[in-house]
Design a protein around this motif. Sequence first.
Motif, PDB file in Angstrom:
ATOM      1  N   SER A 121      28.582 -52.978  77.900  1.00 18.30           N
ATOM      2  CA  SER A 121      28.530 -52.998  76.441  1.00 18.30           C
ATOM      3  C   SER A 121      28.887 -51.590  75.986  1.00 18.30           C
ATOM      4  N   SER A 122      28.903 -51.367  74.706  1.00 23.45           N
ATOM      5  CA  SER A 122      29.194 -50.026  74.210  1.00 23.45           C
ATOM      6  C   SER A 122      28.134 -49.028  74.671  1.00 23.45           C
ATOM      7  N   ALA A 123      26.980 -49.519  75.088  1.00 20.80           N
ATOM      8  CA  ALA A 123      25.932 -48.628  75.614  1.00 20.80           C
ATOM      9  C   ALA A 123      26.421 -47.901  76.862  1.00 20.80           C
ATOM     10  N   ALA A 124      27.241 -48.548  77.664  1.00 19.97           N
ATOM     11  CA  ALA A 124      27.782 -47.906  78.868  1.00 19.97           C
ATOM     12  C   ALA A 124      28.715 -46.761  78.488  1.00 19.97           C
ATOM     13  N   LEU A 125      29.505 -46.957  77.438  1.00 20.65           N
ATOM     14  CA  LEU A 125      30.391 -45.888  76.977  1.00 20.65           C
ATOM     15  C   LEU A 125      29.582 -44.711  76.438  1.00 20.65           C
ATOM     16  N   THR A 126      28.538 -45.007  75.692  1.00 19.12           N
ATOM     17  CA  THR A 126      27.670 -43.959  75.161  1.00 19.12           C
ATOM     18  C   THR A 126      27.053 -43.152  76.304  1.00 19.12           C
ATOM     19  N   MET A 127      26.621 -43.841  77.351  1.00 25.38           N
ATOM     20  CA  MET A 127      26.037 -43.188  78.517  1.00 25.38           C
ATOM     21  C   MET A 127      27.054 -42.248  79.169  1.00 25.38           C
ATOM     22  N   MET A 128      28.287 -42.714  79.353  1.00 23.98           N
ATOM     23  CA  MET A 128      29.328 -41.880  79.955  1.00 23.98           C
ATOM     24  C   MET A 128      29.627 -40.654  79.096  1.00 23.98           C
TER      25      MET A 128
ATOM     26  N   TRP B 296      36.652 -50.443  82.514  1.00 24.61           N
ATOM     27  CA  TRP B 296      37.985 -49.927  82.186  1.00 24.61           C
ATOM     28  C   TRP B 296      38.524 -50.650  80.953  1.00 24.61           C
ATOM     29  N   GLN B 297      38.365 -51.963  80.924  1.00 26.64           N
ATOM     30  CA  GLN B 297      38.849 -52.765  79.800  1.00 26.64           C
ATOM     31  C   GLN B 297      38.157 -52.351  78.496  1.00 26.64           C
ATOM     32  N   LEU B 298      36.851 -52.159  78.541  1.00 30.27           N
ATOM     33  CA  LEU B 298      36.116 -51.739  77.349  1.00 30.27           C
ATOM     34  C   LEU B 298      36.541 -50.339  76.911  1.00 30.27           C
ATOM     35  N   THR B 299      36.770 -49.462  77.861  1.00 24.03           N
ATOM     36  CA  THR B 299      37.214 -48.099  77.554  1.00 24.03           C
ATOM     37  C   THR B 299      38.573 -48.123  76.849  1.00 24.03           C
ATOM     38  N   GLU B 300      39.479 -48.963  77.353  1.00 22.74           N
ATOM     39  CA  GLU B 300      40.789 -49.103  76.706  1.00 22.74           C
ATOM     40  C   GLU B 300      40.644 -49.700  75.306  1.00 22.74           C
TER      41      GLU B 300
ATOM     42  N   ASP C 247      40.360 -44.380  76.628  1.00 19.44           N
ATOM     43  CA  ASP C 247      41.052 -44.160  77.895  1.00 19.44           C
ATOM     44  C   ASP C 247      41.880 -42.870  77.884  1.00 19.44           C
ATOM     45  N   ASP C 248      42.391 -42.470  76.722  1.00 17.38           N
ATOM     46  CA  ASP C 248      43.146 -41.218  76.639  1.00 17.38           C
ATOM     47  C   ASP C 248      42.255 -39.993  76.823  1.00 17.38           C
ATOM     48  N   LEU C 249      40.954 -40.150  76.622  1.00 12.88           N
ATOM     49  CA  LEU C 249      40.035 -39.028  76.790  1.00 12.88           C
ATOM     50  C   LEU C 249      39.584 -38.842  78.225  1.00 12.88           C
TER      51      LEU C 249
END
Length: 111
Positions: A61-68, A92-96, A101-103
């Motif tokens: 979920s977006s929580a994983a992106l926040t954690m990263m 990877w799909q959520l990041t894109e 993904d550019d970051l």
Amino acid sequence: MSVLIEVASARLLEDEGTLRVCGKVNFEGAAEMAEAGREWLEERTPGSPVCLDLSEVEHVSSAALTMMLEWARTMRRAGLSLNSIKLSPPLWQLTELAGLDDLLPSTCARA
């Protein structure tokens, strides 16, 4: 390898300079995992290489992106060197999708 924290259906492990996440990372437990990872990163010696392995993350979920992103900020503040990032296909799909993904560093790889 040792378990830093186990919450809901996810685990955060450390293994010789690598933070490894396994399972389902969602809003239930992501904040605790982010905090445990942040504490581990802050204990590293400045300049130390660190790897992030999220290749075993099954559901995200977006929580994983926040954690990263929290870990990335912590690494910058602590003066750590990011050696590599491995992302699972769902992450990877959520990041894109989020346009992040550019970051990611060029060392980022799909699992």
